[in-house]
Motif scaffolding. Structure first.
Motif, PDB file in Angstrom:
ATOM      1  N   UNK A 235       0.817  -1.204   0.000  1.00 18.50           N
ATOM      2  CA  UNK A 235       0.000   0.000   0.000  1.00 18.50           C
ATOM      3  C   UNK A 235       0.855   1.259   0.000  1.00 18.50           C
ATOM      4  N   UNK A 236       2.096   1.153   0.503  1.00 19.16           N
ATOM      5  CA  UNK A 236       2.952   2.337   0.547  1.00 19.16           C
ATOM      6  C   UNK A 236       4.266   2.054   1.241  1.00 19.16           C
ATOM      7  N   UNK A 237       5.167   3.045   1.150  1.00 17.94           N
ATOM      8  CA  UNK A 237       6.423   3.006   1.880  1.00 17.94           C
ATOM      9  C   UNK A 237       6.612   4.340   2.581  1.00 17.94           C
TER      10      UNK A 237
ATOM     11  N   UNK B  93       2.998   4.067  -3.330  1.00 16.82           N
ATOM     12  CA  UNK B  93       2.922   5.445  -2.843  1.00 16.82           C
ATOM     13  C   UNK B  93       3.929   5.623  -1.717  1.00 16.82           C
ATOM     14  N   UNK B  94       4.465   6.837  -1.610  1.00 25.26           N
ATOM     15  CA  UNK B  94       5.594   7.058  -0.699  1.00 25.26           C
ATOM     16  C   UNK B  94       5.396   8.306   0.145  1.00 25.26           C
ATOM     17  N   UNK B  95       5.718   8.183   1.421  1.00 27.69           N
ATOM     18  CA  UNK B  95       5.804   9.327   2.331  1.00 27.69           C
ATOM     19  C   UNK B  95       7.255   9.479   2.736  1.00 27.69           C
TER      20      UNK B  95
ATOM     21  N   UNK C 298       8.392   9.941 -11.852  1.00 28.10           N
ATOM     22  CA  UNK C 298       7.980   8.665 -12.436  1.00 28.10           C
ATOM     23  C   UNK C 298       6.468   8.482 -12.391  1.00 28.10           C
ATOM     24  N   UNK C 299       5.745   9.490 -11.921  1.00 29.11           N
ATOM     25  CA  UNK C 299       4.293   9.438 -11.903  1.00 29.11           C
ATOM     26  C   UNK C 299       3.696   8.801 -10.675  1.00 29.11           C
ATOM     27  N   UNK C 300       4.493   8.658  -9.610  1.00 27.91           N
ATOM     28  CA  UNK C 300       4.016   8.002  -8.395  1.00 27.91           C
ATOM     29  C   UNK C 300       3.464   9.018  -7.404  1.00 27.91           C
ATOM     30  N   UNK C 301       2.571   8.539  -6.544  1.00 29.74           N
ATOM     31  CA  UNK C 301       2.044   9.394  -5.485  1.00 29.74           C
ATOM     32  C   UNK C 301       3.108   9.561  -4.414  1.00 29.74           C
TER      33      UNK C 301
END
Length: 293
Positions: A157-159, A219-221, A244-247
């Motif tokens: 779901x994310x990193x 998705x990355x925080x 790169x088009x990532x959230x």
């Protein structure tokens, strides 16, 4: 080119003889130490924070502590793991082998697979999995994300990367400003210990920030302090992911002195704790899949 050894695709949980749990009273924090098997003949110690909530899934976070690939353990990671727990997650914090590459990454991926296999037991039906880490652990979280993308398993779901240690050149302006005239640099020594040879620095599982292909990552925080030595490399990676088009969500903590050391349990109080907690909760909300209708 893959690392020398891939972890077992079917790790199993096994509590060690020294496993222990604390805080079992209603509402009290629960932290359990255990030993799990991630490959045939390879075991790793983990510490599980939090508990499954009745009637709703909890985010499930696989967490890697900091320590510049030279020091650190489960106790070092208590501050950050505790933040994820406060944000409502169940956390599996990993006592990964510090060096050399690729063993820490392989072990991390093995724990991720184990967490995925046990996700319902740990976080409840529908629990989503996140990777997270601070400093050297941020590099490992990013690397395991790339590995999971390449293996097409498990879904993430994310990193969440806090002051991630991503640049083996250790030459950014923020590092130079932080180290000043010092003749020694723990991050230089850490990279020297982690990488077996110069060619390892070209491997995307060793230095994910220089990977040529970023598409397909979660998705990355990214969170970092304004005077943090890791400031420039963290934001540079966030910018590459975004291109790169990532959230990508990024947050810079003002007046966050002693970063990234302030993220370690030895510190009496992390100056960014309140702000980090808000960012983590919002990121969980932003990346939460809607319930099926």
């Amino acid at each position: 080119m893959p690392p020398d050894r891939s972890p077992s695709t079917s790790p199993s949980s096994r509590s060690g003889a020294s496993s222990k749990a604390s805080g079992k009273a209603a509402g009290a924090p629960q932290r359990t130490d255990a030993t799990i098997e991630v490959a045939k003949g390879e075991e790793v110690a983990v510490r599980v924070y939090g508990r499954k909530q009745p009637g709703k899934p909890s985010p499930l976070v696989v967490h890697f502590h900091g320590g510049a690939f030279t020091t650190g353990d489960l106790d070092t990671g208590c501050t950050v793991a505790g933040l994820f727990e406060q944000a409502g997650a169940v956390v599996v914090s990993v006592a990964y082998p510090l060096t050399p590459f690729p063993q820490p990454v392989n072990t991390g991926y093995g724990v991720l697979q184990w967490a995925f296999r046990n996700r319902v037991k740990l976080g409840g039906q529908g629990a989503q999995i996140y990777l997270a880490g601070e400093e050297a652990g941020g590099n490992l979280a990013a690397a395991v994300s790339v590995m999971a993308r390449d293996q097409s398993h498990p879904p993430l779901a994310g990193q969440i990367l806090l002051s991630p240690m991503l640049d083996p050149c250790v030459g950014t302006a923020s590092v130079r400003e932080a180290t000043g005239d010092a003749t020694g640099c723990k991050w230089t020594e850490g990279w020297r210990n982690f990488l077996r040879c110069p060619r390892d620095a070209e491997h995307p599982y060793a230095v994910p920030a220089t990977a040529h292909r970023l598409a397909g990552l979660p998705s990355t925080l990214v969170m970092v302090g304004d005077t943090d030595p890791m400031h420039d490399e963290a934001l540079a990676y966030a910018a590459r992911l975004e291109s790169a088009g990532l959230l990508v969500r990024r947050h810079v903590f003002p007046k966050a002195g002693e970063m990234p050391e302030a993220l370690e349990a030895e510190q009496r109080e992390c100056p960014c704790a309140e702000g980090a907690l808000l960012q983590i909760r919002q990121f969980f909300e932003d990346t939460r899949c809607p319930a099926p209708t």
